[in-house]
Design a protein around this motif. Structure first.
Motif, PDB file in Angstrom:
ATOM      1  N   ASP A   6       0.844  -1.191   0.000  1.00 32.59           N
ATOM      2  CA  ASP A   6       0.000   0.000   0.000  1.00 32.59           C
ATOM      3  C   ASP A   6       0.883   1.246   0.000  1.00 32.59           C
ATOM      4  O   ASP A   6       1.707   1.431   0.904  1.00 32.59           O
ATOM      5  N   PRO A   7       0.732   2.133  -0.990  1.00 25.29           N
ATOM      6  CA  PRO A   7       1.536   3.363  -1.013  1.00 25.29           C
ATOM      7  C   PRO A   7       1.387   4.209   0.246  1.00 25.29           C
ATOM      8  O   PRO A   7       2.274   5.003   0.567  1.00 25.29           O
ATOM      9  N   TRP A   8       0.268   4.047   0.961  1.00 26.96           N
ATOM     10  CA  TRP A   8       0.053   4.803   2.197  1.00 26.96           C
ATOM     11  C   TRP A   8       1.170   4.548   3.201  1.00 26.96           C
ATOM     12  O   TRP A   8       1.494   5.427   4.023  1.00 26.96           O
ATOM     13  N   ASN A   9       1.790   3.371   3.139  1.00 25.18           N
ATOM     14  CA  ASN A   9       2.848   3.026   4.095  1.00 25.18           C
ATOM     15  C   ASN A   9       4.110   3.865   3.903  1.00 25.18           C
ATOM     16  O   ASN A   9       4.982   3.869   4.780  1.00 25.18           O
ATOM     17  N   GLU A  10       4.243   4.522   2.765  1.00 29.38           N
ATOM     18  CA  GLU A  10       5.353   5.427   2.486  1.00 29.38           C
ATOM     19  C   GLU A  10       6.713   4.746   2.588  1.00 29.38           C
ATOM     20  O   GLU A  10       7.632   5.195   3.271  1.00 29.38           O
ATOM     21  N   VAL A  11       6.801   3.629   1.892  1.00 26.48           N
ATOM     22  CA  VAL A  11       8.076   2.948   1.672  1.00 26.48           C
ATOM     23  C   VAL A  11       8.195   2.685   0.179  1.00 26.48           C
ATOM     24  O   VAL A  11       7.194   2.586  -0.531  1.00 26.48           O
TER      25      VAL A  11
END
Length: 584
Positions: free
Chosen positions: A110-115
């Motif tokens: 998930d891009p929300w995790n910001e990795v």
């Protein structure tokens, strides 16, 4: 009210036979010499294998011979001491390889995790599709760093933190259990080791994960108690004590790592466990701008981390890609725009800093506790008396604290030409509804060209939301670096405070006394009677040492070894693979 406390502990007669910094410099020299003697005792590959087994109680990972050739061909001074890497990896030995791969895929789902995803397959690397364009340079830099050794790496996926802030805050009791299990895992045994990776590596990383948010978002809140101190023992002050009195300097908080106001143990000073007052002394704890963190040991690679966090440190692409670089004009350039790095004696006798209010997000006055804002206030707007350790006027062979107002500092015979040029540039940022008060407090100045820093003898370095990207270029110069920092990087054990740079406590209560030691005295207080030779010696020792152990080649060497270790950890046959030499 600003959280700038400048009280100190003094002797009953407020007098000292010698200056504490003399002792700290001598200690640093001995510490550096002791450490340097054990970083590369191995002279051959077989000796390096034996030393690896002695230190880490297991065989080296596959292709350790290729890493050894890579390191020695690039004249690495450090062959044996990678203890900090071992400590980072240790908790992850408690997990099965398929669990580590699954956690990596979950983080990347998930891009929300910001990795960011780096997929290594058949000797090449690709960037995951979901990476935001603003951070593409960072991941591209990491791939550039591995280009000369990627052919020896196994197929695997990496999860790189694209935020400045640390990501993995594992509670003490849980982390210690994982470390205990990890220490017992993978120990050397009689089974012959296979110096190759499993053949099904690419397939083992494939999965169809539903998007999962793996972190808790605590941005814009005080993170100290639920995250920053969670790795500390339950009986530690950070876990048992809240500091409610923000007006009084917490002497018990800094005594364990200091001699009076002078920082003695740089490593210990990063630990929050004996320092509950840190909750209100840095933007990372007060109100971070991007704080997505997990309480379980997720395999996230970060460029820096605060003490106690379990992120896996790797060399920063910011430094590797020269986002900020030491690039002075040639000494013989007399042009109007020349910006040389002159000899130390020709530089201004000034402590210099320029920066932004980027350490944390200011909410309901939290900016008054942030280190950058406190520094600017101390240098320009402080109104109460400041204790400064100076030669005793009645007996200059002894040192004595003198309590001086900011006005008296400027006129004091020992300090009148010892200055601080400290300012925030351009505009107040990360301030929400706290912008006008900061604009009123700080006199903003225009930004400067980076190469102008070399005009000054003393350069202040501070981290912000994460590590400072200026530190290495500063160390490469002929100026002396004063550094205060919460975050630590991959090279932290390679450099020694008081030998290669001057450490300053985050409370800043010893800053004036430290500057006075190096820069004070002389004719009209021009610094010539201060420890100018000592200052120049530390500056040159730092410059020389960085040129030996923090080169781009050293970043590659560290990253190569780290990724070999991580490749083994995520291999289903990790107890069967490794590099082994007969008879060793």
């Amino acid at each position: 009210m600003f959280l700038v406390r400048v009280a100190v502990d003094v002797t009953p007669n407020n007098e000292f036979d010698g200056h504490p910094i003399d002792k700290l410099i001598a200690e640093a020299t001995e510490l550096h010499n002791v450490w340097s003697r054990q970083i590369a005792t191995s002279q051959t590959l077989s000796e390096a294998v034996a030393e690896y087994r002695r230190r880490y109680k297991r065989q080296p990972p596959p292709h350790f011979d290729k890493w050894y050739d890579y390191a020695t061909s690039r004249n690495s001074l450090i062959i044996d001491d990678f203890d900090s890497m071992y400590e980072d990896l240790l908790p992850f030995w408690a997990f099965e390889p398929d669990d580590l791969r699954a956690h990596t895929r979950e983080i990347l789902s998930d891009p929300w995790n910001e990795v960011a995803e780096v997929a290594i397959r058949s000797g090449s690397a690709e960037i995951g599709e979901s990476l935001v364009p603003t951070h593409r340079w960072m991941v591209a830099g990491a791939i550039e760093m591995m280009k000369d050794f990627i052919g020896w790496l196994p197929d695997m996926d990496l999860a790189l933190n694209i935020n400045d802030e640390s990501r993995v805050a594992v509670p003490h009791e849980v982390l210690q259990n994982y470390r205990k299990i990890g220490a017992a895992a993978g120990r050397s045994n009689s089974i012959a080791k296979d110096n190759s990776w499993s053949t099904n590596r690419a397939q083992s990383w494939e999965s169809e994960e539903e998007p999962r948010r793996m972190f808790e978002d605590a941005s814009f809140t005080n993170t100290f108690y639920n995250y920053g101190s969670t790795s500390c023992p339950p009986e530690s002050p950070a876990r048992r004590r809240h500091i409610w009195d923000h007006r009084t300097l917490c002497t018990t908080c800094y005594n364990p790592h200091s001699i009076g106001p002078f920082l003695r143990n740089w490593t210990l000073s990063a630990s929050p466990c004996h320092q509950p007052d840190l909750a209100n002394l840095h933007g990372f704890y007060l109100s971070p701008g991007a704080f997505k963190t997990a309480h379980q040991p997720l395999p996230v690679f970060s460029q820096s981390k605060a003490h106690g966090y379990a992120d896996l440190l790797y060399p920063s692409p910011w430094n590797y890609m020269d986002k900020v670089r030491y690039d002075p004009s040639p000494a013989d350039d007399a042009g109007e725009n020349a910006r040389p790095d002159p000899p130390f004696s020709e530089k201004k006798n000034t402590l210099f800093w320029r920066g932004a209010t980027s350490e944390g997000v200011s909410i309901v006055g939290t900016w008054k506790g942030m280190a950058r804002q406190r520094l600017v206030h101390l240098a320009n707007n402080h109104t109460s008396n400041i204790p400064i350790l100076l030669p005793n006027p009645s007996n200059t062979l002894k040192q004595k604290y003198q309590f001086l107002s900011p006005k008296k500092i400027k006129s004091h015979p020992y300090l009148q030409n010892t200055t601080m040029d400290i300012a925030i540039v351009d505009k107040i940022v990360r301030c929400r509804d706290n912008c006008p008060p900061q604009e009123a407090e700080f006199g903003l100045v225009p930004p400067i060209e980076f190469q102008e820093h070399w005009r000054y003898r003393y350069l202040m370095d501070m981290d912000g939301a994460g590590f400072s990207g200026r530190f290495l270029p500063f160390l490469q110069s002929h100026s002396l670096v004063f550094k205060t920092a919460l975050f630590r990087e991959w090279y932290d054990t390679r450099i020694t405070a008081w030998r290669h740079f001057v450490p300053i406590d985050l409370r800043l209560h010893g800053l004036w006394s430290t500057l006075a030691y190096f820069a004070g005295g002389g004719k009209d207080g021009d610094g010539s009677a201060g420890r100018v030779k000592e200052a120049e010696a530390i500056a040159e020792q730092g410059r020389e040492w960085v040129g030996k152990v923090l080169r781009k080649e050293d970043m590659e060497i560290y990253f190569f070894r780290l990724l070999l270790e991580w490749g083994r950890l995520t291999d289903d046959r990790r107890d069967e693979i490794g590099f082994e030499m007969l008879g060793v």
